[in-house]
Scaffold this active site. Structure first.
Site: not given
Length: 351
Positions: A188, A283, A310
């Protein structure tokens, strides 16, 4: 931030009940990026480091206010030293030149990973000869590599990575875990908010206390290692699946550092047809997990699922493909301040 929160909640209306939302997690509005992806333009004598405009001319962004302090301090001397190597910037229109991008990542402790993206390996000896000058300019340089991207297409990096330093990992320390970031591993770009994201997941995992956790798209092990350290039973089984071998190697090294039993393996998480764990963590990339993996999760019926996304649009679609689970908690993380991009994490329980 309130507009973004309203926008994300609207996208997930019908799949996330209003009462499930916790207050958004917000970090600094500037000085938050731990990574600079610098397109190189200009000339050998006067290169630019930043972006290319619509005419493929270089626009310098070395003083961008989004870079976190350690990265912002390092970029001026680093790019000056790189300019001194005499590499010819790649000219997109003429399809000539060598240096396409300079990728720089800063750890929370101020160490640096520097990657040169070249069209061919022809300039590798020049960079190797100049490595002592780079270290003199930025003593915090820990990892340096060359990535070869020969193709003329909108892909930032290629498959071949050539390590230039003895060290091959950049330690990224977030709270209790030091992640081992290798050159082609994803991490990230906002360390402060990433730490908050993992803390939130750890709180949820500790509260439900699963006997086993399967982390799909595990990367360098963010959620899996958080699960290993979460409160509850000490014998919790942790597994992670990730397609990138370098990321898996980093996850294994971090697990060894922590002294936790976790099994990380290389594989395509999206292609799994069998999922077995009391809790599944996903994820995925922006496209989401898709109907097939959602069906595998539904068939396995884990007690809980944590989904970090996201892209709220693909998240809404995937949640609809998980009919045996309902969302009980949700939180927005402002991972990309000053943009409409976002990170959302939800906790689902079996109906």
């Amino acid at each position: 931030m309130s507009d973004l929160s309203d926008e994300v909640e609207a996208l997930l209306e019908g799949t996330v009940p209003p009462g499930a939302w916790d207050s958004p997690f917000v970090g600094p509005e500037s000085g938050f990026r731990n990574k600079a992806k610098l397109a190189v333009g200009g000339t050998k004598e006067a290169p630019t480091f930043g972006i290319l405009d619509s005419g493929y001319r270089g626009v310098d962004l070395r003083d961008c206010g989004l870079y976190e302090p350690a990265l912002a301090r390092a970029l001026p001397p680093l790019t000056a030293a790189v300019a001194g190597l005499g590499l010819v910037p790649f000219d997109v229109r003429a399809r000539s030149g060598e240096l396409k991008h300079l990728l720089v990542t800063a750890s929370p402790d101020g160490e640096l990973m520097v990657r040169f993206v070249l069209r061919s390996p022809g300039q590798l000896p020049r960079i190797l000869r100049g490595l002592p000058l780079l270290r003199e300019a930025v003593p915090q340089l820990r990892v340096a590599s060359v990535n070869i991207q020969p193709d003329h297409k909108a892909v930032l990096e290629g498959e071949e990575e050539i390590l230039l330093t003895e060290e091959d990992t950049l330690p990224m320390r977030l709270d209790e875990v030091t992640f081992r970031l290798r050159p082609r591993s994803f991490f990230q770009t906002n360390s402060v908010v990433a730490a908050g994201l993992y803390r939130q997941a750890g709180e949820w995992i500790g509260a439900v206390d699963p006997a086993s956790v399967l982390d799909l798209y595990c990367g360098v092990g963010g959620f899996a290692l958080t699960a290993a350290l979460a409160p509850g039973r000490p014998e919790r089984r942790i597994d992670g699946v990730e397609v990138a071998p370098q990321a898996v190697a980093g996850a294994r090294a971090s697990a060894a550092d922590l002294g936790v039993a976790a099994d990380f393996r290389v594989g395509d998480a999206g292609a799994l047809d069998a999922v077995a764990a009391e809790m599944v963590v996903v994820n995925p990339p922006r496209r989401g997990i898709g109907a097939e993996l959602a069906a595998a999760i539904t068939a396995a019926a884990p007690h809980h699922v944590i989904y970090s996304s996201c892209n709220a649009t693909s998240l809404a679609r995937d949640l609809a493909h998980l009919p045996r689970h309902r969302v009980v908690r949700a939180r927005l993380f402002d991972m990309f301040p000053q943009t409409r991009h976002h990170e959302v994490i939800v906790l689902l329980e079996r109906r």
